[in-house]
Scaffold this motif. Structure first.
Motif, short mmCIF file in Angstrom:
data_model
loop_
_atom_site.label_atom_id
_atom_site.label_comp_id
_atom_site.label_asym_id
_atom_site.label_seq_id
_atom_site.Cartn_x
_atom_site.Cartn_y
_atom_site.Cartn_z
N SER A 52 0.79 -1.23 0.00
CA SER A 52 0.00 0.00 0.00
C SER A 52 0.82 1.29 0.00
N THR A 53 0.55 2.16 -0.97
CA THR A 53 1.20 3.47 -0.98
C THR A 53 0.60 4.38 0.08
N SER A 54 -0.64 4.11 0.48
CA SER A 54 -1.28 4.92 1.52
C SER A 54 -0.62 4.74 2.88
N MET A 55 0.05 3.61 3.07
CA MET A 55 0.68 3.31 4.34
C MET A 55 2.10 3.85 4.44
N GLU A 56 2.51 4.62 3.44
CA GLU A 56 3.90 5.08 3.36
C GLU A 56 4.37 5.78 4.64
N LYS A 57 3.63 6.78 5.10
CA LYS A 57 4.07 7.53 6.27
C LYS A 57 4.13 6.65 7.51
N VAL A 58 3.10 5.84 7.70
CA VAL A 58 3.04 4.98 8.88
C VAL A 58 4.17 3.96 8.87
N ILE A 59 4.32 3.25 7.75
CA ILE A 59 5.28 2.15 7.72
C ILE A 59 6.72 2.68 7.74
N ASN A 60 6.98 3.80 7.07
CA ASN A 60 8.32 4.36 7.10
C ASN A 60 8.69 4.88 8.49
N SER A 61 7.72 5.48 9.17
CA SER A 61 7.97 5.96 10.54
C SER A 61 8.30 4.80 11.47
N LEU A 62 7.54 3.72 11.34
CA LEU A 62 7.81 2.54 12.17
C LEU A 62 9.15 1.91 11.81
N GLY A 63 9.45 1.87 10.51
CA GLY A 63 10.71 1.28 10.07
C GLY A 63 11.92 2.07 10.56
N GLU A 64 11.83 3.39 10.50
CA GLU A 64 12.94 4.23 10.97
C GLU A 64 13.15 4.08 12.47
N SER A 65 12.06 4.05 13.21
CA SER A 65 12.15 3.90 14.66
C SER A 65 12.74 2.53 15.01
N PHE A 66 12.32 1.51 14.30
CA PHE A 66 12.80 0.16 14.55
C PHE A 66 14.29 0.04 14.25
N MET A 67 14.72 0.63 13.14
CA MET A 67 16.15 0.58 12.79
C MET A 67 17.00 1.37 13.78
N ALA A 68 16.44 2.46 14.31
CA ALA A 68 17.19 3.25 15.30
C ALA A 68 17.51 2.43 16.54
N ALA A 69 16.61 1.51 16.87
CA ALA A 69 16.82 0.67 18.05
C ALA A 69 17.55 -0.63 17.71
N ASN A 70 17.67 -0.92 16.42
CA ASN A 70 18.33 -2.15 15.97
C ASN A 70 19.26 -1.81 14.82
N LYS A 71 20.46 -1.38 15.17
CA LYS A 71 21.38 -0.80 14.19
C LYS A 71 21.81 -1.76 13.09
N ASP A 72 21.72 -3.06 13.36
CA ASP A 72 22.19 -4.04 12.38
C ASP A 72 21.08 -4.58 11.49
N VAL A 73 19.90 -3.98 11.57
CA VAL A 73 18.78 -4.43 10.75
C VAL A 73 18.50 -3.39 9.65
N LYS A 74 18.30 -3.87 8.44
CA LYS A 74 17.94 -3.01 7.32
C LYS A 74 16.45 -3.20 7.01
N PHE A 75 15.70 -2.10 7.05
CA PHE A 75 14.26 -2.15 6.78
C PHE A 75 13.99 -1.54 5.41
N THR A 76 13.20 -2.22 4.58
CA THR A 76 12.87 -1.68 3.25
C THR A 76 11.35 -1.70 3.04
N TYR A 77 10.89 -0.73 2.26
CA TYR A 77 9.47 -0.60 1.93
C TYR A 77 9.35 -0.35 0.43
N ASN A 78 8.58 -1.19 -0.24
CA ASN A 78 8.38 -1.06 -1.68
C ASN A 78 6.93 -0.66 -1.95
#
Length: 286
Positions: A52-78
């Motif tokens: 979903s393109t509508s979920m862009e803001k929500v999923i990217n915000s969650l992904g950035e927060s998750f990566m900040a707490a887990n430095k060795d994880v790469k999160f991607t959104y297509n």
């Protein structure tokens, strides 16, 4: 004699110091173990999401927060759209699919599982120049099916209404058409492939009307009230704003997520991220 009297005191002091040292080692060992625990449990790897393109803001915000707490994880959104995201999960091309509509019965029957992450209002948007500010669901349906074709018939200017919508397979389109009862009956002038395209197109045409995720609406367009109710987090949460749909995480039954993907999934549906979701314009389900 004085020396002999002093010796026991020295020995006693030494013994006390040894005892204290022993106690110290007993108390520091668990602390060291505790400090090591996050390192032992550190996540690594990747988490891939698709949909979903509508979920862009929500999923990217969650992904950035998750990566900040887990430095060795790469999160991607297509951002491919809900239908494509669901298909990607089915074919094993991503860890978690993203859909801005509920799964259909046949999709569930095929082994797909939905978990509601949040709820999102679908804003009905027009140009800021458009004098119309409120429409009810029945009128919106008549506009989109071509029964009402001129803005003057709903309190606007004497101008043809230009209908903008999303492409087939879009979760936003599915949600909008299901709520308004216009499925397969909309007379679209343009069918666009992303939320951003809808907003941009409507913003540049004073006679256009479109629909888009509330989380994506900015100052370039005007969100109409629906039946007198403004689309806000509060009205979406209490159900008084009726044009709304779920944001769904899609997984496949029997397919085990990687530790990183499972950790992100658990994080995304936890109550602790409600503020992150709210700041991205949606309402957390938990």
């Amino acid at each position: 004699m004085a020396h002999n009297k002093f010796l026991p005191r020295v020995l006693a002091a030494a013994a006390a110091m040894m005892l204290l040292a022993g106690c110290g080692s007993k108390t520091t060992a668990p602390d060291n173990t505790n400090n090591d625990q996050p390192q032992q449990a550190a996540l690594s790897g990747s988490v891939s999401t698709n949909g979903s393109t509508s979920m862009e803001k929500v999923i990217n915000s969650l992904g950035e927060s998750f990566m900040a707490a887990n430095k060795d994880v790469k999160f991607t959104y297509n951002p491919t759209g809900s239908g494509s995201g669901i298909q990607a999960v089915t074919e094993g091309r991503c860890d978690i699919g993203l859909s801005s509509r509920a799964l259909k019965d046949d999709e569930k029957a095929s082994g797909l599982v939905e978990t509601v992450l949040a709820y999102d209002g679908i804003a009905i948007v027009v140009s800021p120049e458009n004098p119309v500010s409120d429409l009810d669901v029945d009128t919106i349906a008549k506009i989109y099916t071509g029964e009402i074709t001129n803005w003057k018939d709903v309190g606007g200017d004497d101008a043809e209404i230009v209908l903008i919508g999303r492409e087939a397979g879009s979760g936003t389109r599915d949600g909008f058409e299901s709520i308004t009862g216009t499925k397969d009956a909309c007379a679209y002038r343009q069918e666009l492939t992303s939320t951003g395209d809808v907003i941009n197109t409507v913003s540049q045409n004073p006679n256009a009307i479109g629909y888009a995720s509330l989380s994506a609406v900015g100052e370039s367009v005007k969100a109409l009230t629906v039946g007198g109710v403004k689309a806000t987090e509060a009205t979406v949460k209490d159900g008084s704003y009726v044009v709304q749909r779920p944001f769904v995480l899609v997984t496949k039954e029997g397919t085990e997520l990687s530790p990183a993907a499972q950790a992100f999934f658990d994080y995304a549906i936890s109550p602790e991220v409600a503020d992150i979701i709210a700041n991205a314009g949606a309402v957390a389900a938990n």
